[in-house]
Design a protein around this motif. Structure first.
Motif, PDB file in Angstrom:
ATOM      1  N   GLY A 104      15.838 -19.199  28.299  1.00  0.00           N
ATOM      2  CA  GLY A 104      14.832 -19.043  29.345  1.00  0.00           C
ATOM      3  C   GLY A 104      14.056 -17.747  29.170  1.00  0.00           C
ATOM      4  O   GLY A 104      12.829 -17.702  29.358  1.00  0.00           O
ATOM      5  N   TYR A 105      14.774 -16.693  28.806  1.00  0.00           N
ATOM      6  CA  TYR A 105      14.128 -15.401  28.584  1.00  0.00           C
ATOM      7  C   TYR A 105      13.186 -15.480  27.390  1.00  0.00           C
ATOM      8  O   TYR A 105      12.057 -14.974  27.436  1.00  0.00           O
ATOM      9  CB  TYR A 105      15.194 -14.332  28.345  1.00  0.00           C
ATOM     10  N   GLN A 106      13.627 -16.142  26.316  1.00  0.00           N
ATOM     11  CA  GLN A 106      12.788 -16.288  25.124  1.00  0.00           C
ATOM     12  C   GLN A 106      11.523 -17.079  25.443  1.00  0.00           C
ATOM     13  O   GLN A 106      10.430 -16.761  24.956  1.00  0.00           O
ATOM     14  CB  GLN A 106      13.569 -16.987  24.011  1.00  0.00           C
ATOM     15  N   LYS A 107      11.674 -18.089  26.265  1.00  0.00           N
ATOM     16  CA  LYS A 107      10.519 -18.908  26.659  1.00  0.00           C
ATOM     17  C   LYS A 107       9.467 -18.062  27.377  1.00  0.00           C
ATOM     18  O   LYS A 107       8.266 -18.198  27.126  1.00  0.00           O
ATOM     19  CB  LYS A 107      10.992 -20.053  27.566  1.00  0.00           C
ATOM     20  N   VAL A 108       9.931 -17.177  28.261  1.00  0.00           N
ATOM     21  CA  VAL A 108       9.012 -16.288  28.975  1.00  0.00           C
ATOM     22  C   VAL A 108       8.333 -15.321  28.016  1.00  0.00           C
ATOM     23  O   VAL A 108       7.122 -15.091  28.089  1.00  0.00           O
ATOM     24  CB  VAL A 108       9.756 -15.510  30.087  1.00  0.00           C
ATOM     25  N   LEU A 109       9.112 -14.753  27.086  1.00  0.00           N
ATOM     26  CA  LEU A 109       8.537 -13.834  26.096  1.00  0.00           C
ATOM     27  C   LEU A 109       7.467 -14.522  25.253  1.00  0.00           C
ATOM     28  O   LEU A 109       6.422 -13.935  24.945  1.00  0.00           O
ATOM     29  CB  LEU A 109       9.621 -13.282  25.181  1.00  0.00           C
ATOM     30  N   ASN A 110       7.730 -15.770  24.895  1.00  0.00           N
ATOM     31  CA  ASN A 110       6.763 -16.528  24.094  1.00  0.00           C
ATOM     32  C   ASN A 110       5.451 -16.724  24.862  1.00  0.00           C
ATOM     33  O   ASN A 110       4.361 -16.617  24.294  1.00  0.00           O
ATOM     34  CB  ASN A 110       7.331 -17.891  23.708  1.00  0.00           C
ATOM     35  N   GLU A 111       5.577 -17.006  26.148  1.00  0.00           N
ATOM     36  CA  GLU A 111       4.400 -17.201  27.002  1.00  0.00           C
ATOM     37  C   GLU A 111       3.633 -15.885  27.156  1.00  0.00           C
ATOM     38  O   GLU A 111       2.402 -15.845  27.075  1.00  0.00           O
ATOM     39  CB  GLU A 111       4.835 -17.730  28.368  1.00  0.00           C
ATOM     40  N   PHE A 112       4.365 -14.817  27.367  1.00  0.00           N
ATOM     41  CA  PHE A 112       3.772 -13.483  27.529  1.00  0.00           C
ATOM     42  C   PHE A 112       3.039 -13.070  26.247  1.00  0.00           C
ATOM     43  O   PHE A 112       1.969 -12.451  26.300  1.00  0.00           O
ATOM     44  CB  PHE A 112       4.876 -12.475  27.856  1.00  0.00           C
ATOM     45  N   ALA A 113       3.607 -13.448  25.106  1.00  0.00           N
ATOM     46  CA  ALA A 113       3.060 -13.050  23.808  1.00  0.00           C
ATOM     47  C   ALA A 113       1.731 -13.727  23.487  1.00  0.00           C
ATOM     48  O   ALA A 113       0.974 -13.242  22.645  1.00  0.00           O
ATOM     49  CB  ALA A 113       4.065 -13.362  22.697  1.00  0.00           C
ATOM     50  N   LYS A 114       1.429 -14.822  24.157  1.00  0.00           N
ATOM     51  CA  LYS A 114       0.184 -15.548  23.885  1.00  0.00           C
ATOM     52  C   LYS A 114      -1.052 -14.723  24.219  1.00  0.00           C
ATOM     53  O   LYS A 114      -2.106 -14.896  23.611  1.00  0.00           O
ATOM     54  CB  LYS A 114       0.150 -16.857  24.684  1.00  0.00           C
ATOM     55  N   THR A 115      -0.921 -13.827  25.201  1.00  0.00           N
ATOM     56  CA  THR A 115      -2.082 -13.066  25.663  1.00  0.00           C
ATOM     57  C   THR A 115      -1.890 -11.558  25.565  1.00  0.00           C
ATOM     58  O   THR A 115      -2.669 -10.793  26.132  1.00  0.00           O
ATOM     59  CB  THR A 115      -2.427 -13.435  27.121  1.00  0.00           C
ATOM     60  N   HIS A 116      -0.831 -11.118  24.864  1.00  0.00           N
ATOM     61  CA  HIS A 116      -0.573  -9.675  24.750  1.00  0.00           C
ATOM     62  C   HIS A 116      -0.287  -9.292  23.311  1.00  0.00           C
ATOM     63  O   HIS A 116       0.258 -10.086  22.535  1.00  0.00           O
ATOM     64  CB  HIS A 116       0.619  -9.271  25.639  1.00  0.00           C
ATOM     65  N   GLN A 117      -0.654  -8.063  22.967  1.00  0.00           N
ATOM     66  CA  GLN A 117      -0.405  -7.565  21.627  1.00  0.00           C
ATOM     67  C   GLN A 117       1.092  -7.393  21.396  1.00  0.00           C
ATOM     68  O   GLN A 117       1.866  -7.208  22.342  1.00  0.00           O
ATOM     69  CB  GLN A 117      -1.122  -6.236  21.400  1.00  0.00           C
ATOM     70  N   LYS A 118       1.491  -7.441  20.135  1.00  0.00           N
ATOM     71  CA  LYS A 118       2.911  -7.383  19.782  1.00  0.00           C
ATOM     72  C   LYS A 118       3.576  -6.108  20.293  1.00  0.00           C
ATOM     73  O   LYS A 118       4.718  -6.139  20.751  1.00  0.00           O
ATOM     74  CB  LYS A 118       3.075  -7.492  18.267  1.00  0.00           C
ATOM     75  N   GLU A 119       2.864  -4.981  20.235  1.00  0.00           N
ATOM     76  CA  GLU A 119       3.428  -3.720  20.720  1.00  0.00           C
ATOM     77  C   GLU A 119       3.700  -3.778  22.223  1.00  0.00           C
ATOM     78  O   GLU A 119       4.678  -3.223  22.704  1.00  0.00           O
ATOM     79  CB  GLU A 119       2.485  -2.554  20.397  1.00  0.00           C
ATOM     80  N   THR A 120       2.817  -4.454  22.947  1.00  0.00           N
ATOM     81  CA  THR A 120       2.996  -4.603  24.400  1.00  0.00           C
ATOM     82  C   THR A 120       4.216  -5.465  24.689  1.00  0.00           C
ATOM     83  O   THR A 120       4.992  -5.174  25.606  1.00  0.00           O
ATOM     84  CB  THR A 120       1.753  -5.239  25.034  1.00  0.00           C
ATOM     85  N   VAL A 121       4.404  -6.522  23.904  1.00  0.00           N
ATOM     86  CA  VAL A 121       5.568  -7.400  24.056  1.00  0.00           C
ATOM     87  C   VAL A 121       6.846  -6.616  23.772  1.00  0.00           C
ATOM     88  O   VAL A 121       7.851  -6.755  24.484  1.00  0.00           O
ATOM     89  CB  VAL A 121       5.467  -8.622  23.121  1.00  0.00           C
ATOM     90  N   LYS A 122       6.826  -5.772  22.746  1.00  0.00           N
ATOM     91  CA  LYS A 122       7.992  -4.951  22.397  1.00  0.00           C
ATOM     92  C   LYS A 122       8.360  -4.013  23.551  1.00  0.00           C
ATOM     93  O   LYS A 122       9.541  -3.864  23.897  1.00  0.00           O
ATOM     94  CB  LYS A 122       7.712  -4.131  21.139  1.00  0.00           C
ATOM     95  N   THR A 123       7.363  -3.386  24.134  1.00  0.00           N
ATOM     96  CA  THR A 123       7.606  -2.470  25.257  1.00  0.00           C
ATOM     97  C   THR A 123       8.149  -3.227  26.459  1.00  0.00           C
ATOM     98  O   THR A 123       9.107  -2.784  27.119  1.00  0.00           O
ATOM     99  CB  THR A 123       6.299  -1.747  25.650  1.00  0.00           C
ATOM    100  N   PHE A 124       7.550  -4.364  26.761  1.00  0.00           N
ATOM    101  CA  PHE A 124       7.978  -5.214  27.879  1.00  0.00           C
ATOM    102  C   PHE A 124       9.449  -5.581  27.723  1.00  0.00           C
ATOM    103  O   PHE A 124      10.261  -5.431  28.645  1.00  0.00           O
ATOM    104  CB  PHE A 124       7.103  -6.466  27.896  1.00  0.00           C
ATOM    105  N   ASN A 125       9.809  -6.025  26.521  1.00  0.00           N
ATOM    106  CA  ASN A 125      11.190  -6.429  26.255  1.00  0.00           C
ATOM    107  C   ASN A 125      12.152  -5.246  26.292  1.00  0.00           C
ATOM    108  O   ASN A 125      13.238  -5.341  26.886  1.00  0.00           O
ATOM    109  CB  ASN A 125      11.267  -7.103  24.883  1.00  0.00           C
ATOM    110  N   SER A 126      11.785  -4.128  25.681  1.00  0.00           N
ATOM    111  CA  SER A 126      12.718  -2.998  25.582  1.00  0.00           C
ATOM    112  C   SER A 126      13.047  -2.422  26.955  1.00  0.00           C
ATOM    113  O   SER A 126      14.189  -2.029  27.210  1.00  0.00           O
ATOM    114  CB  SER A 126      12.143  -1.902  24.686  1.00  0.00           C
ATOM    115  N   ARG A 127      12.082  -2.389  27.851  1.00  0.00           N
ATOM    116  CA  ARG A 127      12.335  -1.847  29.184  1.00  0.00           C
ATOM    117  C   ARG A 127      13.165  -2.804  30.030  1.00  0.00           C
ATOM    118  O   ARG A 127      14.054  -2.383  30.766  1.00  0.00           O
ATOM    119  CB  ARG A 127      11.007  -1.489  29.858  1.00  0.00           C
ATOM    120  N   ILE A 128      12.896  -4.088  29.897  1.00  0.00           N
ATOM    121  CA  ILE A 128      13.736  -5.064  30.593  1.00  0.00           C
ATOM    122  C   ILE A 128      15.151  -5.004  30.041  1.00  0.00           C
ATOM    123  O   ILE A 128      16.134  -5.020  30.799  1.00  0.00           O
ATOM    124  CB  ILE A 128      13.161  -6.491  30.460  1.00  0.00           C
TER     125      ILE A 128
END
Length: 348
Positions: A104-128
């Motif tokens: 479920g978490y991976q599914k959300v990350l995949n959705e988030f990644a569609k409209t955000h740069q990879k660095e933003t996705v990395k930051t989002f994930n690392s803080r969570i």
């Protein structure tokens, strides 16, 4: 533990498990044993609420940030943690922390990644992930659902920006507007300013030939803030046409791009207007956003031979290295062009 008497006053004491180890809470100075017992009971109740509450991810991240980050980081850095709550709410809703699975978490990350740069996705994930690991240590959940997550996102090389002909169409269309949000987008593509910098502009910041950037609007605190870094405080030259077009707006407003309430237009309003303009001009770029106009400005200058140093200074980057890293793919393309030019020159 029962309260103990020390030097005519009573001391309350509670032992509890925190971060996998046992700790003690003590407080003295109570006049009576009853007062100490009440204090122990209150602490036990509060610590149990903290450790046993069925948190949503949103609630836990907010609590974790306040406990672990607020006391130890700067206000600006803490605000970055709080800003993530917007996307946690948007993508996770009210799902409970203990109900989130790896898939479920991976599914959300995949959705988030569609409209955000990879660095933003990395930051989002690392803080969570940091907050989740603290939740495990506090026995709030048992499993780290962020472990092994695959991080995707829009690659820097896929940054959305307008090509030269699209830039001309966009510039010509927006320059004729009298709409606040459209002219804000026009100024972005003509100056390369960040949207917060555009929103924070007042009439004293602009003259016929230059623009002074000395503040930024913080959309989370809804107030004027400092610029991103020291180099972001800058004065940049502008064509007189830009000044004349901006004069279409009401000079009696507090901010140049005032939304009529004494505050600047929002990023959301600008995004909606940008999408409407894209449809009007029949430019197919569904993931474009206001910040893309800053990239467009830089790319136009770069491809027309403006030095990297001048572009970096105009954009207000902390270092020319930031400019190099951000536009590395464009620089590579230009180097190939220059290599071809060199070879052609040598055999003429």
């Amino acid at each position: 533990y029962m309260p103990t008497k020390r030097d005519k006053v009573w001391q309350a004491e509670v032992s509890y498990k925190h971060h996998g180890t046992f700790k003690k809470w003590r407080k003295s100075g109570f006049k009576t044993k009853k007062e100490a017992l009440i204090a122990e009971s209150e602490f036990k109740l509060n610590i149990q609420k903290y450790l046993q509450k069925k948190y949503t991810l949103y609630e836990w991240f907010e609590t974790w940030a306040e406990i672990y980050k607020k006391p130890s980081v700067s206000i600006r850095t803490y605000q970055k943690y709080i800003n993530i709550l917007v996307n946690i709410k948007k993508y996770f809703g009210d799902v409970r922390l203990d109900k989130i699975k790896n898939s479920g978490y991976q599914k959300v990350l995949n959705e988030f990644a569609k409209t955000h740069q990879k660095e933003t996705v990395k930051t989002f994930n690392s803080r969570i992930r940091s907050s989740v690991q603290s939740a495990i240590l506090d026995d709030i959940i048992k499993k780290d659902f962020t472990k092994g997550a695959i991080l995707n996102g829009i690659d820097t090389k896929q940054q959305v920006f307008l090509n030269y002909s699209e830039f001309i169409s966009f510039r010509n269309y927006t320059s004729k507007s009298t709409t606040t949000s459209t002219l804000a987008l026009y100024l972005m593509i003509m100056t390369g300013l960040r949207f917060g910098e555009v929103a924070g502009l007042t009439w004293k910041d602009i003259t016929t030939d230059k623009l002074s950037v000395n503040k930024s609007w913080n959309f989370y605190t809804n107030e004027i803030d400092t610029t991103k870094n020291k180099q972001s405080n800058r004065t940049i030259p502008i064509p007189i046409e830009v000044y004349n077009n901006i004069l279409n707006l009401d000079k009696g407003q507090k901010y140049i791009f005032d939304n009529g309430t004494g505050k600047p237009i929002t990023n959301n309003a600008a995004q909606k207007q940008l999408q409407a303009i894209m449809r009007k001009l029949e430019i197919d770029k569904p993931t474009i956003r206001p910040h893309s106009l800053r990239h467009t400005h830089a790319s136009i200058l770069l491809y027309n031979g403006v030095s990297l140093y001048a572009i970096s200074k105009r954009l207000g980057h902390a270092s020319i290295l930031t400019t190099q890293e951000t536009y590395a793919h464009m620089i590579e393309e230009m180097e190939v062009k220059e290599d071809d030019k060199i070879l052609t020159t040598l055999i003429k």
